[in-house]
Scaffold this motif. Structure first.
Motif, PDB file in Angstrom:
ATOM      1  N   ASP A 352       1.048  -1.289  -0.008  1.00  0.00           N
ATOM      2  CA  ASP A 352      -0.070   0.148   0.046  1.00  0.00           C
ATOM      3  C   ASP A 352       0.952   1.349   0.020  1.00  0.00           C
ATOM      4  OD1 ASP A 352      -2.315  -1.697   0.156  1.00  0.00           O
ATOM      5  OD2 ASP A 352      -2.565  -1.434   2.141  1.00  0.00           O
ATOM      6  N   MET A 353       2.044   1.111   0.804  1.00  0.00           N
ATOM      7  CA  MET A 353       2.878   2.476   0.745  1.00  0.00           C
ATOM      8  C   MET A 353       3.736   2.322  -0.522  1.00  0.00           C
ATOM      9  SD  MET A 353       4.123   2.120   4.584  1.00  0.00           S
ATOM     10  CE  MET A 353       5.256   3.635   4.347  1.00  0.00           C
ATOM     11  N   ASN A 354       3.712   1.372  -1.496  1.00  0.00           N
ATOM     12  CA  ASN A 354       4.609   1.397  -2.713  1.00  0.00           C
ATOM     13  C   ASN A 354       6.114   1.110  -2.505  1.00  0.00           C
ATOM     14  OD1 ASN A 354       4.387   1.314  -5.552  1.00  0.00           O
ATOM     15  ND2 ASN A 354       5.117   3.506  -5.700  1.00  0.00           N
ATOM     16  N   LYS A 355       6.033   0.562  -1.317  1.00  0.00           N
ATOM     17  CA  LYS A 355       7.538  -0.010  -1.046  1.00  0.00           C
ATOM     18  C   LYS A 355       8.015  -1.414  -1.604  1.00  0.00           C
ATOM     19  CE  LYS A 355       8.641   2.966   2.729  1.00  0.00           C
ATOM     20  NZ  LYS A 355      10.111   3.334   2.675  1.00  0.00           N
ATOM     21  N   LYS A 356       8.517  -1.595  -2.320  1.00  0.00           N
ATOM     22  CA  LYS A 356       8.839  -2.819  -3.164  1.00  0.00           C
ATOM     23  C   LYS A 356      10.037  -3.765  -2.723  1.00  0.00           C
ATOM     24  CE  LYS A 356       5.098  -2.623  -6.038  1.00  0.00           C
ATOM     25  NZ  LYS A 356       4.604  -1.360  -5.525  1.00  0.00           N
ATOM     26  N   CYS A 357      11.220  -2.772  -2.125  1.00  0.00           N
ATOM     27  CA  CYS A 357      12.625  -3.384  -2.085  1.00  0.00           C
ATOM     28  C   CYS A 357      12.384  -4.160  -0.581  1.00  0.00           C
ATOM     29  CB  CYS A 357      13.698  -2.360  -1.959  1.00  0.00           C
ATOM     30  SG  CYS A 357      13.876  -1.584  -3.625  1.00  0.00           S
ATOM     31  N   LEU A 358      11.887  -5.072  -0.607  1.00  0.00           N
ATOM     32  CA  LEU A 358      11.696  -6.007   0.789  1.00  0.00           C
ATOM     33  C   LEU A 358      12.963  -6.900   1.021  1.00  0.00           C
ATOM     34  CD1 LEU A 358       8.082  -6.563   0.429  1.00  0.00           C
ATOM     35  CD2 LEU A 358       9.023  -4.440   1.157  1.00  0.00           C
ATOM     36  N   SER A 359      13.396  -6.798   2.112  1.00  0.00           N
ATOM     37  CA  SER A 359      14.360  -7.931   2.733  1.00  0.00           C
ATOM     38  C   SER A 359      13.846  -8.798   3.536  1.00  0.00           C
ATOM     39  CB  SER A 359      15.624  -7.054   3.196  1.00  0.00           C
ATOM     40  OG  SER A 359      15.156  -6.357   4.359  1.00  0.00           O
ATOM     41  N   LEU A 360      14.485  -9.911   3.539  1.00  0.00           N
ATOM     42  CA  LEU A 360      13.861 -10.833   4.757  1.00  0.00           C
ATOM     43  C   LEU A 360      13.812 -10.307   6.054  1.00  0.00           C
ATOM     44  CD1 LEU A 360      14.658 -14.718   4.744  1.00  0.00           C
ATOM     45  CD2 LEU A 360      14.722 -13.527   6.868  1.00  0.00           C
ATOM     46  N   ASN A 361      14.814  -9.402   6.247  1.00  0.00           N
ATOM     47  CA  ASN A 361      14.887  -8.989   7.933  1.00  0.00           C
ATOM     48  C   ASN A 361      13.569  -7.902   7.989  1.00  0.00           C
ATOM     49  OD1 ASN A 361      15.990  -8.916  10.241  1.00  0.00           O
ATOM     50  ND2 ASN A 361      17.333  -7.112   9.823  1.00  0.00           N
ATOM     51  N   VAL A 362      13.112  -7.269   6.973  1.00  0.00           N
ATOM     52  CA  VAL A 362      12.072  -6.253   7.082  1.00  0.00           C
ATOM     53  C   VAL A 362      10.708  -7.136   7.167  1.00  0.00           C
ATOM     54  CG1 VAL A 362      10.527  -4.725   5.499  1.00  0.00           C
ATOM     55  CG2 VAL A 362      13.188  -4.323   5.900  1.00  0.00           C
ATOM     56  N   GLU A 374       9.862   1.266   7.381  1.00  0.00           N
ATOM     57  CA  GLU A 374       8.492   1.825   7.127  1.00  0.00           C
ATOM     58  C   GLU A 374       8.395   3.334   7.065  1.00  0.00           C
ATOM     59  OE1 GLU A 374       3.823   1.154   8.561  1.00  0.00           O
ATOM     60  OE2 GLU A 374       5.488   1.196  10.020  1.00  0.00           O
ATOM     61  N   LYS A 375       9.375   3.818   8.059  1.00  0.00           N
ATOM     62  CA  LYS A 375       9.149   5.329   8.090  1.00  0.00           C
ATOM     63  C   LYS A 375      10.069   6.052   7.337  1.00  0.00           C
ATOM     64  CE  LYS A 375       7.183   5.119  12.708  1.00  0.00           C
ATOM     65  NZ  LYS A 375       7.675   5.435  14.160  1.00  0.00           N
ATOM     66  N   ALA A 376      11.367   5.306   6.791  1.00  0.00           N
ATOM     67  CA  ALA A 376      12.366   5.995   6.039  1.00  0.00           C
ATOM     68  C   ALA A 376      11.941   6.329   4.615  1.00  0.00           C
ATOM     69  CB  ALA A 376      13.596   4.987   5.887  1.00  0.00           C
ATOM     70  N   PRO A 377      12.225   7.290   4.252  1.00  0.00           N
ATOM     71  CA  PRO A 377      11.975   7.953   2.987  1.00  0.00           C
ATOM     72  C   PRO A 377      12.571   7.249   1.919  1.00  0.00           C
ATOM     73  CG  PRO A 377      13.729   9.436   3.710  1.00  0.00           C
ATOM     74  CD  PRO A 377      13.127   8.456   4.726  1.00  0.00           C
TER      75      PRO A 377
END
Length: 529
Positions: A352-362, A374-377
Motif C-alpha cells: 500500500d505504501m508502494n515499497k517494493k524493496c523488501l528484505s527478509l529482515n524487514v 517503514e518510516k524511512a523515505p
C-alpha cells in the motif's frame, strides 16, 4: 405489486432457511448413524443397545469412530473388558490419557480392587474424603503407610531425610498429601520456593493429578539424559509435566533435527520436549520434502513448535508468493514461515505504501527494524545482502558473494531494485544466456525487463539481418560472444541516460517498476483475498 414482491421475498427466505435446517439435520443424522455403527463395531453390541446408550448419555453421541476406538483400547490396556463402557457410559466423557493417569494415581495411593467406578469418582475419592475415611470404608488398606508408599514413587530423595509431612496424615486427603510430597520433592531437587510452586500449579494445574512416578521419571530424563540446567527447568515449569514416554521417543528415535543432536536442541528450546514425537517427525519430513536445508532449520528451530499441517500450508503458500519464493533457499527463510502472519501483514502494508524493496529482515525481523524501514523515505534494500544472495542463488552458487557484490555494486542504484524484479529478469535472460554470461554483466539484472527485451530484440534483429546497428557500421555483431552481446545490451541501456544509472527507472514514472509489476499487482490481490 409491492405486496406480491414482499410475499415472494418472504417465501424465498423461508425456503432458504428451511433448506439450511434440512441440510443441518441430514448432516447430523449421517454423523449420528456413523457413530452408531462405530459403537456396534468396537463395543460388540446390537444397534438397539447402541441407540439406547446414545439416548441415555449425550457424551456418547459426541464421540467419533477414532475416539471410541482409542477409549476401548485404553480401557483394555488398564485391564478392564470392553463392556465396562456400556455398563459405565459416563467414562466416555473422560479422555483416554486422563483415564491412564487417574488409574496410576489411585494405584500409587494403594486403592484396593481398582474398578471403573473408582476412575469415574476419582475427584470425590482424592479431594472430598480423608485418608482415614478411605481406610474405614475399605478403599485403602488400614495397614498401609500412605506417606511412605507415595514417597517410594520418587527415587531421588536425600538419604538423610526422615520426615516428609508433619502432622497426622490420616486427617489429610489424598489430594493434599500428594501436593505436599510433590512440593517437598521439587524443593529438594530443584530448589523451588513455596511461591514458585504455587505459581507453577496455578499456570499448569494438570500437574496436581500427575502420577508421582511420571514426575520422577520426567525429571530424571531432563537432568540425566538431556542435562537440562536446574534453573532452566524452574523457569520452564511446564517441563515437569512432560510425558516421559514421548521424551524417550524423541531422544532415541528422532535423535536429531537440522543435523544437530536433539538433546542440544531441547536444551536451547525446551518447548520441544513437550511436543509430540509424531509431530516433530512429520515436520522434519515436510521440511525435507520442500528441500529446506539443515542450516535453515538450525536458524529457526521454533518452526518445530507449530503443527505439521500449518508448516506444510505455509510452505505451499510461500511458493506462490514471489517475495517469499525469492528467499526459498535462504538460511533464514524459516523465520518468514514461523512469523508468517506478521510477514503477510507487513507485506500488505508495504504494498500500500508502494515499497517494493523488501528484505527478509524487514518482513520477519524485529518491530523496531521494520518501523525504521517503514518510516524511512524512499525504497531501498538496506545493506544489499539479500540482493547478493538472490543473484548468487540464481547463478547456482557458482561464484563467491564478494565477487558478485563487487560487480553489482558498480551500479549507483543497486540497492533500490526489488528482488522480485531481479529474479524475474534473471529467469528471462537465462533462456538465452548462460550463468557465466550473466555473471560477467551482473548489473543488467537491475534493469526493467521491458527495456532489456527491447534492446535485446534490436541487437538480435541486427544480427539476423546482418545489418549493423546505427552508428556502429564497423561492428560485426555476428562475431560477438554471448557475454559481449550482453555487455553491448547493457551499454545501450545506459547510453541514452549518459551512463548515470538512471536506465533502471521506467520512463513513465521514473520508478523501478517494470513489467513484473503486473505480477506484484496480482500478488497484492491474492494477499487481500
Amino acid at each position: 405489486m409491492i405486496l406480491r414482491l414482499l410475499m415472494t421475498k418472504c417465501f424465498h427466505h423461508r425456503v432458504l432457511s428451511c433448506g439450511s435446517k434440512v441440510h443441518i439435520q441430514v448432516k447430523y443424522y449421517c454423523q449420528n448413524e456413523k457413530s452408531l455403527q462405530d459403537l456396534c463395531k468396537y463395543l460388540n453390541i446390537s444397534e438397539s443397545q447402541a441407540r439406547f446408550l446414545q439416548i441415555k448419555n449425550r457424551c456418547v453421541k459426541k464421540l467419533n469412530g477414532d475416539e471410541i476406538k482409542n477409549l476401548v483400547k485404553t480401557v483394555n490396556e488398564l485391564g478392564f473388558p470392553s463392556d465396562v463402557v456400556v455398563n459405565e457410559p459416563s467414562i466416555c466423557s473422560i479422555l483416554p490419557v486422563t483415564l491412564k493417569f487417574r488409574y496410576r494415581v489411585l494405584e500409587e495411593c494403594g486403592v484396593l480392587n481398582l474398578s471403573v467406578k473408582h476412575l469415574v469418582s476419582y475427584m470425590s475419592l482424592i479431594k472430598e474424603k480423608t485418608i482415614g475415611e478411605l481406610k474405614t470404608l475399605g478403599v485403602i488398606s488400614p495397614l498401609v503407610n500412605i506417606e511412605n508408599k507415595l514417597a517410594n514413587c520418587m527415587t531421588q530423595w536425600p538419604t538423610s531425610l526422615t520426615t516428609l509431612v508433619y502432622g497426622d496424615v490420616d486427617k489429610l486427603t489424598l489430594y493434599s498429601l500428594r501436593l505436599k510430597i510433590i512440593q517437598r520433592y521439587l524443593e529438594l531437587i530443584l530448589d523451588i520456593t513455596e511461591i514458585e510452586f504455587s505459581r507453577g500449579l496455578k499456570i499448569y494445574p494438570t500437574l496436581k493429578h500427575r502420577p508421582l512416578a511420571v514426575i520422577n521419571e520426567t525429571l530424571s530424563i531432563l537432568q540425566t539424559k538431556i542435562s537440562m540446567p536446574t534453573e532452566k527447568i524452574k523457569s520452564n515449569f511446564y517441563l515437569i509435566h512432560a510425558d516421559p514416554d514421548n521424551m524417550k521417543h524423541i531422544l532415541f528415535k528422532l535423535r536429531s533435527i537440522g543435523g544437530i543432536d536433539i538433546k542440544e536442541v531441547i536444551r536451547r528450546y525446551p518447548k520441544l520436549a513437550v511436543k509430540s514425537y509424531t509431530s516433530l517427525l512429520e515436520i522434519r519430513n515436510v521440511l525435507e520434502e520442500f528441500g529446506i536445508s539443515n542450516e535453515a532449520q538450525t536458524r529457526c528451530f521454533q518452526i518445530y513448535t507449530l503443527s505439521p499441517q500449518t508448516v506444510k500450508e505455509r510452505l505451499e503458500k510461500a511458493r506462490s508468493i514471489p517475495e517469499f519464493k525469492t528467499f526459498l533457499n535462504h538460511p533464514r527463510f524459516l523465520k518468514m514461515i514461523h512469523y508468517n502472519n506478521t510477514a503477510m501483514k507487513r507485506l500488505r502494508h508495504l504494498y500500500d505504501m508502494n515499497k517494493k524493496c523488501l528484505s527478509l529482515n524487514v518482513l520477519s525481523g524485529s518491530t523496531a527494524h521494520y518501523e525504521i524501514f517503514e518510516k524511512a523515505p524512499g525504497d531501498r534494500l538496506g545493506k544489499g545482502k539479500d540482493l547478493v544472495f538472490c543473484i548468487s542463488e540464481s547463478l547456482g552458487n557458482a561464484y563467491s558473494m564478494n565477487d558478485i557484490r563487487k560487480r553489482v555494486k558498480r551500479h549507483p542504484f543497486w540497492i533500490n531494485i526489488p528482488l522480485v524484479q531481479v529474479k524475474y529478469v534473471y529467469e528471462k535472460l537465462s533462456t538465452e544466456f548462460s550463468p557465466k554470461d550473466i555473471y560477467e554483466n551482473c548489473p543488467i539484472l537491475l534493469y526493467p525487463w521491458n527495456k532489456v527485451k527491447d534492446v535485446m530484440n534490436l541487437v538480435n534483429k541486427s544480427c539476423d539481418s546482418n545489418q549493423p546497428l546505427h552508428l556502429y557500421e564497423f561492428l560485426d555483431l555476428q562475431k560477438l560472444s554471448n557475454t559481449q552481446k550482453l555487455s553491448l545490451i547493457l551499454y545501450l541501456l545506459e547510453k541514452n541516460h549518459y551512463f548515470s544509472g538512471n536506465g533502471v527507472w521506467n520512463d513513465e514514472k521514473n520508478k523501478n517498476i517494470d513489467t513484473v509489476s503486473n505480477i506484484l499487482v496480482q500478488n497484492k490481490n491474492a494477499l487481500i483475498q
